[in-house]
Design a protein around this motif. Structure first.
Motif, short mmCIF file in Angstrom:
data_model
loop_
_atom_site.label_atom_id
_atom_site.label_comp_id
_atom_site.label_asym_id
_atom_site.label_seq_id
_atom_site.Cartn_x
_atom_site.Cartn_y
_atom_site.Cartn_z
N GLU A 15 0.82 -1.22 0.00
CA GLU A 15 0.00 0.00 0.00
C GLU A 15 0.86 1.26 0.00
O GLU A 15 0.58 2.21 -0.73
N ILE A 16 1.91 1.27 0.82
CA ILE A 16 2.70 2.51 0.91
C ILE A 16 3.58 2.75 -0.31
O ILE A 16 4.15 3.84 -0.45
N ASP A 17 3.66 1.79 -1.22
CA ASP A 17 4.36 2.03 -2.48
C ASP A 17 3.72 3.21 -3.22
O ASP A 17 4.38 3.90 -4.00
N LYS A 18 2.45 3.47 -2.94
CA LYS A 18 1.72 4.56 -3.59
C LYS A 18 2.30 5.92 -3.25
O LYS A 18 2.08 6.90 -3.98
N VAL A 74 -0.33 9.35 4.90
CA VAL A 74 -1.76 9.65 4.83
C VAL A 74 -2.14 10.32 3.51
O VAL A 74 -3.30 10.31 3.10
N GLU A 75 -1.16 10.89 2.82
CA GLU A 75 -1.44 11.57 1.56
C GLU A 75 -1.84 10.59 0.45
O GLU A 75 -2.34 11.02 -0.58
N ILE A 76 -1.66 9.30 0.68
CA ILE A 76 -2.15 8.29 -0.26
C ILE A 76 -3.66 8.49 -0.45
O ILE A 76 -4.17 8.42 -1.56
N ASP A 77 -4.36 8.76 0.64
CA ASP A 77 -5.81 8.98 0.59
C ASP A 77 -6.17 10.46 0.57
O ASP A 77 -7.06 10.89 -0.15
N ALA A 78 -5.47 11.25 1.39
CA ALA A 78 -5.87 12.65 1.60
C ALA A 78 -5.26 13.62 0.59
O ALA A 78 -5.72 14.76 0.47
N GLY A 79 -4.23 13.19 -0.13
CA GLY A 79 -3.57 14.07 -1.09
C GLY A 79 -2.60 15.02 -0.41
O GLY A 79 -2.61 15.19 0.80
N GLU A 94 -9.71 15.95 9.01
CA GLU A 94 -10.48 14.72 9.23
C GLU A 94 -10.10 13.67 8.18
O GLU A 94 -10.00 12.48 8.49
N ALA A 95 -9.85 14.14 6.95
CA ALA A 95 -9.47 13.22 5.87
C ALA A 95 -8.16 12.52 6.19
O ALA A 95 -7.99 11.32 5.95
N GLU A 96 -7.20 13.26 6.76
CA GLU A 96 -5.91 12.67 7.12
C GLU A 96 -6.06 11.67 8.26
O GLU A 96 -5.41 10.63 8.26
#
Length: 198
Positions: A15-18, A74-79, A94-96
């Motif tokens: 997952e963190i490869d992203k 967390v930027e994988i999801d939150a940007g 909240e997104a992070e």
């Protein structure tokens, strides 16, 4: 049971490869290429190892390195939110928080809890380790912008006051590095690569 644990850890590793595909606004030193989050985190970790002697207080360097290696996962999801963004605040959102729970939640429970706690400690920026880690996070892009003739400061018309405001966080982790950063900022004004509002 051990195999189950390993599978969770490997899932997290996948997952963190992203993180390698999340590009930041800043560019590599003396380069037109944008830096990705993985490069950023690695660079900060090395900086922490080298510069820990300049921290305001003694720090657990391993903990600082852990913070720096995971702080942008967390930027994988939150940007990625640009530090000088005038619309979106560059603060814990909240997104992070949801991203931290989902991504670190892939790990075995005690590791998930440890990494969420370390990530949250970095975000809260209250311990000596978190303050020093945040100093690294603010110093590296400054060094990049200086090396690139103003970099994102010029590209996004960021003025002297805004740079000082955002970079002054460095002093919470290291007065020495803040004195150095201030000198670089003043020299950038003298060179015409950073402008004061008139």
């Amino acid at each position: 049971m051990e195999f189950e644990r390993l599978l969770k850890q490997v899932e997290f590793i996948h997952e963190i490869d992203k993180v390698k595909y999340i590009f930041r606004k800043t560019r590599l030193f003396n380069s037109p290429r944008h830096e990705n989050d993985a490069e950023h985190s690695w660079h900060l970790a090395i900086m922490a190892l080298l510069l820990a002697e300049h921290a305001n207080e003694p720090v657990d360097v391993l903990k600082v390195v852990k913070m720096l290696l995971i702080h942008d996962v967390v930027e994988i999801d939150a940007g990625d939110i640009f530090l000088y963004d005038s619309v979106v605040a560059h603060t814990n959102t909240e997104a992070e928080q949801k991203a931290a729970e989902r991504i670190f939640g892939l790990l075995p429970t005690e590791q998930a809890n440890e990494y969420i706690a370390i990530w949250q400690e970095f975000e809260d920026s209250e311990t000596p380790e978190a303050k020093f880690a945040r100093a690294m996070d603010r110093l590296e892009p400054l060094l990049q912008n200086v090396s690139n003739g103003g970099g994102t400061w010029k590209e996004f018309s960021v003025d002297y006051g805004k740079v000082v405001e955002k970079k002054s966080v460095i002093k919470n982790g290291s007065e020495t590095l803040w004195a150095f950063a201030k000198q670089l900022i003043e020299e950038s004004v003298e060179k015409g690569i950073l402008h004061k509002k008139t």
